[in-house]
Design an enzyme around this catalytic site. Sequence first.
Site, PDB file in Angstrom:
ATOM      1  CG  ASP A   6       1.029 -21.184 -11.979  1.00 24.93           C
ATOM      2  OD1 ASP A   6       1.181 -22.419 -11.934  1.00 24.93           O
ATOM      3  OD2 ASP A   6       0.103 -20.623 -12.606  1.00 24.93           O
TER       4      ASP A   6
ATOM      5  CE1 TYR B 235      -1.033 -17.752  -8.273  1.00 22.75           C
ATOM      6  CE2 TYR B 235      -2.442 -19.631  -7.813  1.00 22.75           C
ATOM      7  CZ  TYR B 235      -1.543 -18.986  -8.637  1.00 22.75           C
ATOM      8  OH  TYR B 235      -1.166 -19.566  -9.821  1.00 22.75           O
TER       9      TYR B 235
ATOM     10  CG  ASP C 236       9.553  -8.359 -18.392  1.00 26.32           C
ATOM     11  OD1 ASP C 236      10.396  -8.382 -17.469  1.00 26.32           O
ATOM     12  OD2 ASP C 236       9.153  -7.295 -18.913  1.00 26.32           O
TER      13      ASP C 236
ATOM     14  CE  LYS D 298       6.754  -5.827 -15.574  1.00 26.11           C
ATOM     15  NZ  LYS D 298       7.497  -5.933 -16.834  1.00 26.11           N
TER      16      LYS D 298
ATOM     17  CG  ASP E   8       2.885 -25.005 -16.394  1.00 24.37           C
ATOM     18  OD1 ASP E   8       3.042 -25.459 -15.239  1.00 24.37           O
ATOM     19  OD2 ASP E   8       1.854 -25.218 -17.077  1.00 24.37           O
TER      20      ASP E   8
HETATM   21  C1  IPM Z   1      -0.041 -25.351  -9.997  1.00 27.49           C
HETATM   22  C2  IPM Z   1      -1.435 -25.124 -10.507  1.00 27.49           C
HETATM   23  C3  IPM Z   1      -2.290 -24.397  -9.470  1.00 27.49           C
HETATM   24  C4  IPM Z   1      -1.664 -23.032  -9.254  1.00 27.49           C
HETATM   25  C5  IPM Z   1      -3.778 -24.242  -9.846  1.00 27.49           C
HETATM   26  C6  IPM Z   1      -4.423 -25.558 -10.147  1.00 27.49           C
HETATM   27  C7  IPM Z   1      -4.569 -23.538  -8.785  1.00 27.49           C
HETATM   28  O1  IPM Z   1      -1.410 -24.455 -11.722  1.00 27.49           O
HETATM   29  O2  IPM Z   1       0.100 -25.987  -8.937  1.00 27.49           O
HETATM   30  O3  IPM Z   1       0.910 -24.935 -10.644  1.00 27.49           O
HETATM   31  O4  IPM Z   1      -1.958 -22.077  -9.971  1.00 27.49           O
HETATM   32  O5  IPM Z   1      -0.848 -22.939  -8.333  1.00 27.49           O
HETATM   33 MN    MN Z   2       0.591 -24.260 -12.523  1.00 32.69          MN
END
Ligand code: IPM
Ligand code: MN
Length: 329
Positions: free
Chosen positions: A224, A122, A200, A168, A228
């Site tokens: 990240d 990032y 992975d 990794k 999710d």
């Molecule tokens: C999160 C989001 C952010 C990230 C984006 C919007 C920059 O996906 O907070 O998980 O990648 O950290």
């Molecule tokens: Mn995210």
Amino acid sequence: MRVAVLPGDGIGPEVIGAAVAALRELAPELELVHGDVGLECHSRRGEYLPDETMELVKGSDAVLFGAVSTPLSAEGYRSPILTMRRELDLYANLRPVRNLAPGLGLLDLDVIIVRENTEGMYTGDESVDEEGVTLSRRVSRRACERICRFARDIGESSGRGRLTCVHKANVLRRSDGLFRDVFYETVRGSALRCDEMLVDAAAAELVVRPDALDVIVTLNLYGDILSDEAAALAGGLGTAPSANIGDRHALFEPVHGSAPDIAGRDLANPSAALLSAAMMLDHLRMPEPAAALRSAVSGTVADGGRTRDLGGELGTEEFASLVVSRLRS
Ligand code: IPM
Ligand code: MN
Ligand code: NAD
């Protein structure tokens, strides 16, 4: 105490509206000050993150953030959330993922993902030449030390058993290798069972043996993606909260984004935002209202109060009203 409330774009204002209603009920002494941020803000005033908002954020005891939409094309754009994480030095992204109620979600999960929040992939440091683009990915010893320490402390203070370093280093030998080395230095002597897994394999393990994972500490992009994935397995993005913690500031936000596909239609699940507000109350040393909010959200869901993403019929506002009525009773 002052809280900066930044609803942002898309479903941000809808889910933050629910969190604000709960906070007004639970903690009327908090001063909630709204600030402008995001794509809509840019279309109104030409800025994604106005100085005025940054000043509000810096002068507050905590920040409650919704989500912002990314412009499709904007030269030099950097997401306001990334700017805030960096400028406020919010180095730890804490993402607890668990089912809101028994039987909800694809499988049972109770994991805490601790994500490095300031560097890794990032950096935004991309250089373009005729042949392509090169990203400069940064892994510093200092960032590794403080995130591993933070994860160890969270694991120990919350009575967890296992802490897994996810990396990794088989490919990224120097950078992820440093993260791995610092992890083992930092956790030496800890009562936690400390081990490692390649990212992975960890993605697969979450699905196949979700019980095996407990606290995960990992680099920015892996955290990240895994958060999710974990949220989706445990019930959906509408249920997963997060905290961005630094030594001087803290910002609380749902893991999900602005969800333009459902925005403005009263369809969003506000649970992730409500639970982010509960994490904020804990941070502000208000553990009783925090626990009350958590139990009102899970109680509402356990009693069958569900938004569409969880297979129910309730709108965002109806769900939020049920939670607020529980807080009143
Ligand atoms: C999160 C989001 C952010 C990230 C984006 C919007 C920059 O996906 O907070 O998980 O990648 O950290
Ligand atoms: Mn995210
Ligand atoms: P998203 O998280 O917004 O949505 C992914 C899917 O999950 C969508 O189908 C959406 O409808 C669903 N969903 C998300 N939150 C939900 C909720 N509370 N209730 C019910 N369903 C929900 O991710 P995306 O679609 O990849 O991104 C949309 C926009 O949000 C993009 O512009 C992206 O850059 C941005 N984004 C912002 C943040 C942030 O500001 N923190 C985080 C992630 C994505």
